[in-house]
Design a protein around this motif. Structure first.
Motif, short mmCIF file in Angstrom:
data_model
loop_
_atom_site.label_atom_id
_atom_site.label_comp_id
_atom_site.label_asym_id
_atom_site.label_seq_id
_atom_site.Cartn_x
_atom_site.Cartn_y
_atom_site.Cartn_z
N ILE A 170 14.81 4.46 -31.40
CA ILE A 170 14.90 5.86 -30.97
C ILE A 170 15.34 5.90 -29.52
CG2 ILE A 170 13.64 8.03 -30.71
CD1 ILE A 170 11.71 7.08 -32.88
N GLY A 171 16.53 6.48 -29.27
CA GLY A 171 17.15 6.43 -27.95
C GLY A 171 18.13 5.26 -27.96
N MET A 172 19.41 5.55 -27.94
CA MET A 172 20.40 4.49 -28.23
C MET A 172 21.36 4.23 -27.07
SD MET A 172 19.99 3.00 -31.11
CE MET A 172 21.60 2.25 -31.35
N ALA A 173 20.84 4.32 -25.82
CA ALA A 173 21.75 4.05 -24.68
C ALA A 173 21.34 2.76 -23.97
CB ALA A 173 21.80 5.25 -23.76
N GLY A 174 21.06 2.84 -22.65
CA GLY A 174 20.89 1.65 -21.81
C GLY A 174 20.10 0.51 -22.43
N ILE A 175 18.77 0.63 -22.44
CA ILE A 175 17.92 -0.49 -22.84
C ILE A 175 17.96 -0.76 -24.36
CG2 ILE A 175 15.77 0.82 -23.19
CD1 ILE A 175 16.19 -2.66 -21.51
N ALA A 176 18.45 0.20 -25.14
CA ALA A 176 18.52 -0.01 -26.59
C ALA A 176 19.37 -1.23 -26.93
CB ALA A 176 19.08 1.24 -27.28
N GLY A 177 20.37 -1.54 -26.08
CA GLY A 177 21.21 -2.71 -26.33
C GLY A 177 20.38 -3.99 -26.37
N ALA A 178 19.38 -4.08 -25.47
CA ALA A 178 18.51 -5.27 -25.45
C ALA A 178 17.66 -5.33 -26.73
CB ALA A 178 17.63 -5.25 -24.22
N HIS A 179 17.24 -4.16 -27.24
CA HIS A 179 16.45 -4.14 -28.47
C HIS A 179 17.32 -4.54 -29.66
CE1 HIS A 179 12.63 -2.15 -27.04
NE2 HIS A 179 13.40 -2.18 -25.96
N LEU A 180 18.54 -3.99 -29.72
CA LEU A 180 19.45 -4.38 -30.82
C LEU A 180 19.67 -5.89 -30.80
CD1 LEU A 180 22.15 -1.54 -30.58
CD2 LEU A 180 20.79 -2.08 -32.62
N GLY A 181 19.91 -6.45 -29.61
CA GLY A 181 20.13 -7.90 -29.49
C GLY A 181 18.90 -8.69 -29.89
N GLY A 182 17.72 -8.21 -29.49
CA GLY A 182 16.47 -8.92 -29.79
C GLY A 182 16.19 -8.94 -31.29
N TYR A 183 16.37 -7.79 -31.95
CA TYR A 183 16.13 -7.76 -33.40
C TYR A 183 17.17 -8.61 -34.13
CZ TYR A 183 12.65 -4.13 -32.63
OH TYR A 183 11.55 -3.44 -32.21
N ASP A 184 18.39 -8.63 -33.59
CA ASP A 184 19.44 -9.44 -34.20
C ASP A 184 19.04 -10.92 -34.22
OD1 ASP A 184 21.98 -9.36 -35.39
OD2 ASP A 184 22.84 -10.29 -33.60
N LYS A 185 18.33 -11.36 -33.16
CA LYS A 185 17.92 -12.78 -33.07
C LYS A 185 16.65 -13.07 -33.86
CE LYS A 185 19.86 -13.42 -28.48
NZ LYS A 185 19.58 -12.98 -27.12
N CYS A 186 15.99 -12.02 -34.38
CA CYS A 186 14.68 -12.20 -35.02
C CYS A 186 14.87 -12.26 -36.54
CB CYS A 186 13.79 -11.01 -34.62
SG CYS A 186 12.13 -11.15 -35.26
N ALA A 187 14.50 -13.39 -37.14
CA ALA A 187 14.75 -13.60 -38.57
C ALA A 187 13.91 -12.67 -39.44
CB ALA A 187 14.45 -15.05 -38.93
N ASP A 188 12.79 -12.16 -38.92
CA ASP A 188 11.86 -11.36 -39.73
C ASP A 188 12.04 -9.86 -39.54
OD1 ASP A 188 10.71 -13.64 -40.78
OD2 ASP A 188 9.32 -13.81 -39.08
N GLY A 199 24.54 2.82 -33.51
CA GLY A 199 23.71 2.10 -34.47
C GLY A 199 24.34 2.14 -35.86
N ALA A 200 24.94 3.29 -36.18
CA ALA A 200 25.56 3.43 -37.51
C ALA A 200 26.67 2.40 -37.69
CB ALA A 200 26.10 4.86 -37.67
N GLU A 201 27.36 2.10 -36.58
CA GLU A 201 28.44 1.09 -36.66
C GLU A 201 27.90 -0.27 -37.09
OE1 GLU A 201 30.03 1.15 -32.73
OE2 GLU A 201 31.02 3.08 -33.05
N GLN A 202 26.59 -0.49 -36.85
CA GLN A 202 26.00 -1.78 -37.24
C GLN A 202 25.25 -1.66 -38.57
OE1 GLN A 202 24.11 -3.82 -34.05
NE2 GLN A 202 25.58 -3.10 -32.55
N GLY A 203 25.52 -0.59 -39.31
CA GLY A 203 24.95 -0.45 -40.64
C GLY A 203 23.63 0.29 -40.70
#
Ligand SMILES: NC(=O)c1ccc[n+]([C@@H]2O[C@H](COP(=O)([O-])OP(=O)(O)OC[C@H]3O[C@@H](n4cnc5c(N)ncnc54)[C@H](O)[C@@H]3O)[C@@H](O)[C@H]2O)c1
Length: 327
Positions: free
Chosen positions: A7-25, A42-46
């Motif tokens: 929720i909130g998809m600008a500055g710091i959201a990029g770090a969250h997207l990257g972190g979840y991407d690295k998390c297998a679970d 976010g929609a661009e990433q499915g």
């Protein structure tokens, strides 16, 4: 697999997207921003894109949310998410006030869900290594420490909310809480604080704080948002123990300068602060455990520490610090 909404998809959201991407679970299945262009990121990433976070919270596929909203929205969005049955990772600072922090903790306890505040410095390899060195005791007791965090007035935030102290809390809350929270994590809560600072229309934006532990240790922090938005960001520390100095100065990697021995660069724990913090949040959910590195109560206590520091700046007096359960 933990299904996440951001929720909130600008500055710091990029770090969250990257972190979840690295998390297998974990995987990001939904995202929300009032700005359609940012929701589209976010929609661009499915992920399913929402413009109203209440609709995302009603999405039954979402197990957990990252709240990456402006600070003044953290408390209400966190309480709503917990009441909707979601686990919550909320960006730092937890909220504008410790009273809001109490409200968020009460909602987590009532819901029985994980609430963790994204105090990424607790998970940052250099700061983790410093904690290991200090607690290992090989170099004796800490005698002094100085933490600095400096940057230019933020120019990037949506509608300029970060420059408005009513919405961001100013540098003392938005920027300096990184070090105040880490100091409390490393050394415990001080008995009292002394502080001086410059207060402008942007809030308390240039400050020096002394943390008083009643044992002679000199622990201090300095933070500023300087008026030029081009001033380079820098975060440093220098910790003097009886038999070594441990230093992160922006010029070379974390370095230990022991007495009568050559300096060396300690091996750092793996990962980056954001990915480590997100992995810990997901681990808590999958194991049914409470956060142990960054418990929500400690984040609320960090808000109380900042409140004491702000009072010290405004009164010029030493201000006692309270921590623990709400009274
Ligand atoms: N951990 C860190 O190192 C770090 C770094 C930067 C920011 N932060 C924190 O993260 C939070 C967000 O900061 P940012 O820099 O990403 O801000 P930002 O202004 O870049 O992004 C906030 C986003 O929230 C959206 N938004 C605002 N109101 C909304 C609403 N009601 N519903 C849905 N979306 C809404 C905005 O459109 C914007 O896209 C702040 O609390 C900040 O202190 C933490």
């Amino acid at each position: 697999m933990v299904n996440v909404g951001i929720i909130g998809m600008a500055g710091i959201a990029g770090a969250h997207l990257g972190g979840y991407d690295k998390c297998a679970d974990a995987r990001v299945v939904a995202c929300c921003d009032v700005d359609p262009a940012k929701a589209e990121r976010g929609a661009e990433q499915g992920a399913r894109a929402y413009l109203d976070y209440r609709e995302l919270l009603a999405d039954p596929e979402v197990d957990a949310v990252s709240i990456c909203l402006p600070t003044f929205l953290h408390a209400d969005a966190t309480v709503a998410a917990l009441r909707a049955g979601k686990h919550v990772l909320c960006e730092k600072p937890m909220a504008l006030t410790s009273a809001d922090g109490d409200r968020m903790i009460a909602a987590a306890e009532a819901a029985g869900h994980v609430l963790m505040i994204a105090h990424c410095i607790r998970f940052w390899p250099e700061y983790q290594a410093l904690k290991t060195i200090v607690e290992g005791g090989a170099y004796g007791a800490v005698q002094s420490a100085l933490f600095t965090r400096l940057g230019g007035l933020p120019a990037w935030s949506a509608n300029g909310w970060m420059r408005d102290p009513a919405r961001s809390g100013g540098a003392i809350l938005d920027l300096h809480i990184h070090d105040a929270d880490y100091i409390a994590y490393l050394f415990g809560m001080p008995r009292r604080v002394r502080a001086r600072g410059v207060e402008t229309e942007f809030g308390i934006n240039d400050l020096r704080v002394e943390y008083d532990y009643d044992d002679g240790r000199m622990i201090a922090a300095e933070s500023a948002w300087y008026p030029s938005e081009h001033y380079p960001f820098q975060a440093t520390f220098r910790v003097a123990l009886e038999r070594a100095v441990v230093q992160l100065d922006g010029r070379r990697p974390l370095t230990v300068y022991p007495t009568a021995m050559p300096a060396f660069e300690p091996v750092l724990p793996p990962g980056d602060g954001y990915a480590n913090e997100i992995a810990d949040f997901i681990r808590c959910i999958t194991r049914g455990a409470c956060p142990s590195v960054a418990p929500a109560a400690s984040s609320r206590d960090s808000l109380r520490l900042i409140e004491a520091e702000a009072a010290a700046v405004r009164t010029g007096e030493a201000v006692p610090v309270t921590a623990g359960a709400a009274t």
